[in-house]
Write a protein that holds these residues in place. Sequence first.
Motif, short mmCIF file in Angstrom:
data_model
loop_
_atom_site.label_atom_id
_atom_site.label_comp_id
_atom_site.label_asym_id
_atom_site.label_seq_id
_atom_site.Cartn_x
_atom_site.Cartn_y
_atom_site.Cartn_z
N ILE A 35 0.87 -1.34 0.03
CA ILE A 35 0.15 0.05 -0.08
C ILE A 35 0.79 1.08 -0.01
CG2 ILE A 35 -1.75 1.43 1.35
CD1 ILE A 35 -2.78 -1.37 2.11
N GLN A 47 -0.51 10.17 -1.63
CA GLN A 47 0.77 9.68 -1.11
C GLN A 47 0.74 9.60 0.42
OE1 GLN A 47 2.62 7.92 -2.88
NE2 GLN A 47 4.14 7.25 -1.24
N ARG A 50 -1.66 7.07 1.67
CA ARG A 50 -1.11 5.67 1.57
C ARG A 50 -0.14 5.40 2.70
NH1 ARG A 50 -1.23 4.17 -4.63
NH2 ARG A 50 0.21 2.59 -3.80
#
Length: 76
Positions: A35, A47, A50
């Motif tokens: 991930i 980002q 994540r």
Amino acid sequence: MPFNFNYKQKSPKRRFLLILGVVTLVCVCTMGIMIMFWDRLDLGLTQTQRIIFGSLFLIYGLIRFSRLFKDNPDDK
């Protein structure tokens, strides 16, 4: 160096749960790393999101693994 000769072998149940816990740790941590760093995995997250989501997977895997070594009074 003192040796502990009172070592009792783990029951098959405990041994199976240890193996299952290690497999779970590897799978959950692998998913967390995927991930965080695998760009082809399109989740629709930024980002930063994540990295946070992947870090939660890693922390969850470590907590589950650490709980394997908790003494259960029913096993004695």
